[in-house]
Motif scaffolding. Structure first.
Motif, PDB file in Angstrom:
ATOM      1  N   LYS A   1     -11.843  -7.539   9.983  1.00  0.00           N
ATOM      2  CA  LYS A   1     -10.809  -8.032  10.895  1.00  0.00           C
ATOM      3  C   LYS A   1     -10.807  -7.238  12.202  1.00  0.00           C
ATOM      4  N   LEU A   2     -11.117  -5.950  12.139  1.00  0.00           N
ATOM      5  CA  LEU A   2     -11.207  -5.104  13.317  1.00  0.00           C
ATOM      6  C   LEU A   2     -12.293  -5.603  14.256  1.00  0.00           C
ATOM      7  N   LYS A   3     -13.419  -5.998  13.674  1.00  0.00           N
ATOM      8  CA  LYS A   3     -14.577  -6.401  14.488  1.00  0.00           C
ATOM      9  C   LYS A   3     -14.462  -7.823  15.030  1.00  0.00           C
TER      10      LYS A   3
ATOM     11  N   LEU B   1     -12.807  -2.964   3.447  1.00  0.00           N
ATOM     12  CA  LEU B   1     -13.870  -3.812   4.000  1.00  0.00           C
ATOM     13  C   LEU B   1     -13.299  -5.021   4.734  1.00  0.00           C
ATOM     14  N   ASN B   2     -12.265  -5.629   4.170  1.00  0.00           N
ATOM     15  CA  ASN B   2     -11.607  -6.760   4.861  1.00  0.00           C
ATOM     16  C   ASN B   2     -10.978  -6.307   6.170  1.00  0.00           C
TER      17      ASN B   2
ATOM     18  N   MET C   1      -2.652  -2.346   9.624  1.00  0.00           N
ATOM     19  CA  MET C   1      -2.155  -2.755  10.932  1.00  0.00           C
ATOM     20  C   MET C   1      -2.388  -4.262  11.050  1.00  0.00           C
ATOM     21  N   ASN C   2      -1.530  -5.023  10.349  1.00  0.00           N
ATOM     22  CA  ASN C   2      -1.694  -6.473  10.232  1.00  0.00           C
ATOM     23  C   ASN C   2      -3.074  -6.807   9.682  1.00  0.00           C
ATOM     24  N   GLY C   3      -3.476  -6.037   8.659  1.00  0.00           N
ATOM     25  CA  GLY C   3      -4.754  -6.259   7.998  1.00  0.00           C
ATOM     26  C   GLY C   3      -5.918  -5.510   8.612  1.00  0.00           C
ATOM     27  N   ILE C   4      -5.751  -4.967   9.811  1.00  0.00           N
ATOM     28  CA  ILE C   4      -6.831  -4.252  10.502  1.00  0.00           C
ATOM     29  C   ILE C   4      -6.901  -2.814   9.996  1.00  0.00           C
ATOM     30  N   TYR C   5      -8.119  -2.342   9.750  1.00  0.00           N
ATOM     31  CA  TYR C   5      -8.383  -0.962   9.338  1.00  0.00           C
ATOM     32  C   TYR C   5      -9.041  -0.256  10.524  1.00  0.00           C
ATOM     33  N   PRO C   6      -8.240   0.396  11.395  1.00  0.00           N
ATOM     34  CA  PRO C   6      -8.815   1.032  12.586  1.00  0.00           C
ATOM     35  C   PRO C   6      -9.806   2.145  12.219  1.00  0.00           C
TER      36      PRO C   6
ATOM     37  N   GLU D   1      -8.854  -0.787  -3.367  1.00  0.00           N
ATOM     38  CA  GLU D   1      -8.934  -0.134  -2.054  1.00  0.00           C
ATOM     39  C   GLU D   1     -10.183  -0.548  -1.285  1.00  0.00           C
ATOM     40  N   ALA D   2     -11.327  -0.557  -1.949  1.00  0.00           N
ATOM     41  CA  ALA D   2     -12.596  -0.857  -1.271  1.00  0.00           C
ATOM     42  C   ALA D   2     -12.560  -2.228  -0.609  1.00  0.00           C
ATOM     43  N   GLU D   3     -12.131  -3.237  -1.338  1.00  0.00           N
ATOM     44  CA  GLU D   3     -12.073  -4.591  -0.790  1.00  0.00           C
ATOM     45  C   GLU D   3     -11.119  -4.655   0.399  1.00  0.00           C
TER      46      GLU D   3
END
Length: 190
Positions: free
Chosen positions: A187-189, A182-183, A153-158, A177-179
């Motif tokens: 970005k979410l926070k 985590l990224n 979601m534009n780089g965000i992992y909800p 996948e892991a990286e």
């Protein structure tokens, strides 16, 4: 976008994001919208959507976005996923507040052709057709197949607010996948 993957005994393992290597017959076609959100993931072999061999792995995943929710639809062999054998939903709605998942609605359908009414009645005792989960601190919640998406979601992992990343989760595979996850959590926070 095109990503390389390798089918394993139990999952699709991303090998490389945004690849131009056409020698690997296994590729994920990721379609994104103008806001850089994943709309569709197609798991292909030699340019054609895979015929699925495992009942819990979709071959196409589609996403729709509203202001406060993400709807995920799963398909296998051209049909919505069924819950009869693997308890898979065909649709999941993730309710969001500030991009954090607060509630999840799960919808399942059952094979009514190959299973008797009594068999279906028994399955439904344990696997509901509709289920609502309110996110809390004791359960990690994430958008199920976002780990196969580069854009997310534009780089965000909800996730839910107190999500704890587990590097041992076998679905995440190794890199990349892991990286990416985590990224997306960082970005979410932010």
């Amino acid at each position: 976008m095109i990503h390389e993957f390798n089918p394993t005994a139990s999952s699709w393992n991303v090998e490389k994001w945004n690849s131009d290597n056409d020698k690997n017959p296994y590729q994920i076609r990721e379609t994104i919208d103008s806001k850089n959100r994943v709309l569709k993931l197609e798991f292909t072999k030699n340019g054609k959507v895979l015929e699925n061999r495992l009942c819990y792995l979709p071959t196409i995943v589609e996403y729709e976005y509203q202001t406060d929710r993400i709807t995920e639809r799963l398909y296998s062999n051209g049909q919505p996923m069924e819950a009869t054998e693997c308890e898979m939903p065909f649709k999941t709605i993730y309710h969001l507040n500030d991009n954090y998942i607060t509630k999840v609605e799960t919808f399942r359908k059952f094979d009514t052709i190959n299973f008797s009414k009594n068999e279906l009645k028994e399955i439904r005792k344990y696997v509901p057709e509709y289920e609502v989960t309110i996110c809390n601190d004791s359960t990690n919640t994430e958008v199920d197949f976002y780990y196969h998406s580069f854009a997310k979601m534009n780089g965000i992992y909800p996730t839910n607010k107190n999500y704890k990343y587990d590097p041992n989760n076998y679905y995440y595979g190794d890199e990349p996948e892991a990286e990416s996850i985590l990224n997306g959590i960082k970005k979410l926070k932010n």
